[in-house]
Write an enzyme that holds these catalytic residues in place. Sequence first.
Site, PDB file in Angstrom:
ATOM      1  N   LYS A 181      39.808   5.659 128.378  1.00 50.06           N
ATOM      2  CA  LYS A 181      39.437   4.475 127.579  1.00 50.06           C
ATOM      3  C   LYS A 181      38.709   4.874 126.294  1.00 50.06           C
ATOM      4  O   LYS A 181      38.188   4.036 125.562  1.00 50.06           O
ATOM      5  CB  LYS A 181      38.524   3.550 128.394  1.00 50.06           C
ATOM      6  CG  LYS A 181      39.179   2.874 129.566  1.00 50.06           C
ATOM      7  CD  LYS A 181      38.381   1.659 130.045  1.00 50.06           C
ATOM      8  CE  LYS A 181      37.048   1.999 130.632  1.00 50.06           C
ATOM      9  NZ  LYS A 181      36.348   0.818 131.187  1.00 50.06           N
ATOM     10  N   LYS A 196      35.854   6.145 126.084  1.00 47.61           N
ATOM     11  CA  LYS A 196      34.451   5.754 126.245  1.00 47.61           C
ATOM     12  C   LYS A 196      33.734   6.896 126.943  1.00 47.61           C
ATOM     13  O   LYS A 196      34.291   7.527 127.836  1.00 47.61           O
ATOM     14  CB  LYS A 196      34.346   4.514 127.157  1.00 47.61           C
ATOM     15  CG  LYS A 196      34.338   3.177 126.438  1.00 47.61           C
ATOM     16  CD  LYS A 196      34.002   2.060 127.445  1.00 47.61           C
ATOM     17  CE  LYS A 196      33.280   0.934 126.745  1.00 47.61           C
ATOM     18  NZ  LYS A 196      32.956  -0.179 127.623  1.00 47.61           N
TER      19      LYS A 196
HETATM   20  N1  C2G Z   1      30.557  -8.141 129.044  1.00 45.70           N
HETATM   21  C1  C2G Z   1      30.063  -9.415 128.736  1.00 45.70           C
HETATM   22  N2  C2G Z   1      29.145  -9.549 127.768  1.00 45.70           N
HETATM   23  C2  C2G Z   1      28.661  -8.466 127.107  1.00 45.70           C
HETATM   24  C3  C2G Z   1      29.127  -7.173 127.429  1.00 45.70           C
HETATM   25  C4  C2G Z   1      30.083  -7.038 128.411  1.00 45.70           C
HETATM   26  O1  C2G Z   1      30.492 -10.419 129.332  1.00 45.70           O
HETATM   27  N3  C2G Z   1      27.724  -8.662 126.147  1.00 45.70           N
HETATM   28  C5  C2G Z   1      31.576  -8.017 130.086  1.00 45.70           C
HETATM   29  C6  C2G Z   1      32.883  -7.433 129.568  1.00 45.70           C
HETATM   30  O2  C2G Z   1      33.679  -8.454 128.967  1.00 45.70           O
HETATM   31  C7  C2G Z   1      33.512  -6.901 130.856  1.00 45.70           C
HETATM   32  C8  C2G Z   1      32.278  -6.464 131.674  1.00 45.70           C
HETATM   33  O3  C2G Z   1      31.137  -7.115 131.081  1.00 45.70           O
HETATM   34  O4  C2G Z   1      34.179  -7.947 131.557  1.00 45.70           O
HETATM   35  C9  C2G Z   1      32.066  -4.958 131.654  1.00 45.70           C
HETATM   36  O5  C2G Z   1      31.979  -4.541 130.297  1.00 45.70           O
HETATM   37  P1  C2G Z   1      32.303  -2.986 129.976  1.00 45.70           P
HETATM   38  O6  C2G Z   1      31.541  -2.131 130.904  1.00 45.70           O
HETATM   39  O7  C2G Z   1      32.207  -2.799 128.499  1.00 45.70           O
HETATM   40  O8  C2G Z   1      33.831  -2.925 130.442  1.00 45.70           O
HETATM   41  P2  C2G Z   1      35.068  -2.342 129.610  1.00 45.70           P
HETATM   42  O9  C2G Z   1      34.744  -1.027 129.046  1.00 45.70           O
HETATM   43  O10 C2G Z   1      35.528  -3.442 128.726  1.00 45.70           O
HETATM   44  O11 C2G Z   1      36.144  -2.037 130.788  1.00 45.70           O
HETATM   45  O12 C2G Z   1      40.120  -2.400 133.260  1.00 45.70           O
HETATM   46  C10 C2G Z   1      39.109  -3.098 132.550  1.00 45.70           C
HETATM   47  C11 C2G Z   1      38.176  -2.153 131.882  1.00 45.70           C
HETATM   48  O13 C2G Z   1      37.657  -1.209 132.812  1.00 45.70           O
HETATM   49  C12 C2G Z   1      37.039  -2.950 131.261  1.00 45.70           C
END
Ligand code: C2G
Length: 128
Positions: free
Chosen positions: A44, A46
């Site tokens: 990803k 990340k």
């Molecule tokens: N999230 C949120 N509000 C934020 C930050 C994050 O609602 N201010 C939500 C994201 O939309 C996601 C969850 O928290 O649903 C986890 O965020 P991340 O850890 O950034 O996930 P991500 O890297 O987007 O990975 O297969 C899906 C991926 O693994 C998602």
Amino acid sequence: MKTVITYGTFDLLHWGHVRLLERASKLGDKLIVGLSTDEFNAIKHKEAYHSFEHRKYILEAIRYVDLVIPEENWEQKINDVKKYDVDTFVMGDDWRGQFDFLKEYCEVIYLPRTEGISTTKIRTDLRL
Ligand code: C2G
């Protein structure tokens, strides 16, 4: 017994993550979190501050979370939905539309992201 699943990296766990988990948990009786492994995070593009084990340990302490499973690739979601008999898949709406292929297997819900907080913002503000 309604099972809900969501996926993410959940690094530097913050109140935006917790609000997502809280709302997701209220959509059913059991919330499963597919937690991105360090290897999948690399896919990803990340890099998490905390290791998978530590991010898992932290998530398991959250009252809204019932089970944490590893998220190792993009392809596992359909199999996870079947394996865990999932009724509802939930993601923040920054992913809106990206997982609509799951609609033939379960309900798909995108919840509004929490504004004003993100792991990136934390890192930037702290210059980690
Ligand atoms: N999230 C949120 N509000 C934020 C930050 C994050 O609602 N201010 C939500 C994201 O939309 C996601 C969850 O928290 O649903 C986890 O965020 P991340 O850890 O950034 O996930 P991500 O890297 O987007 O990975 O297969 C899906 C991926 O693994 C998602």
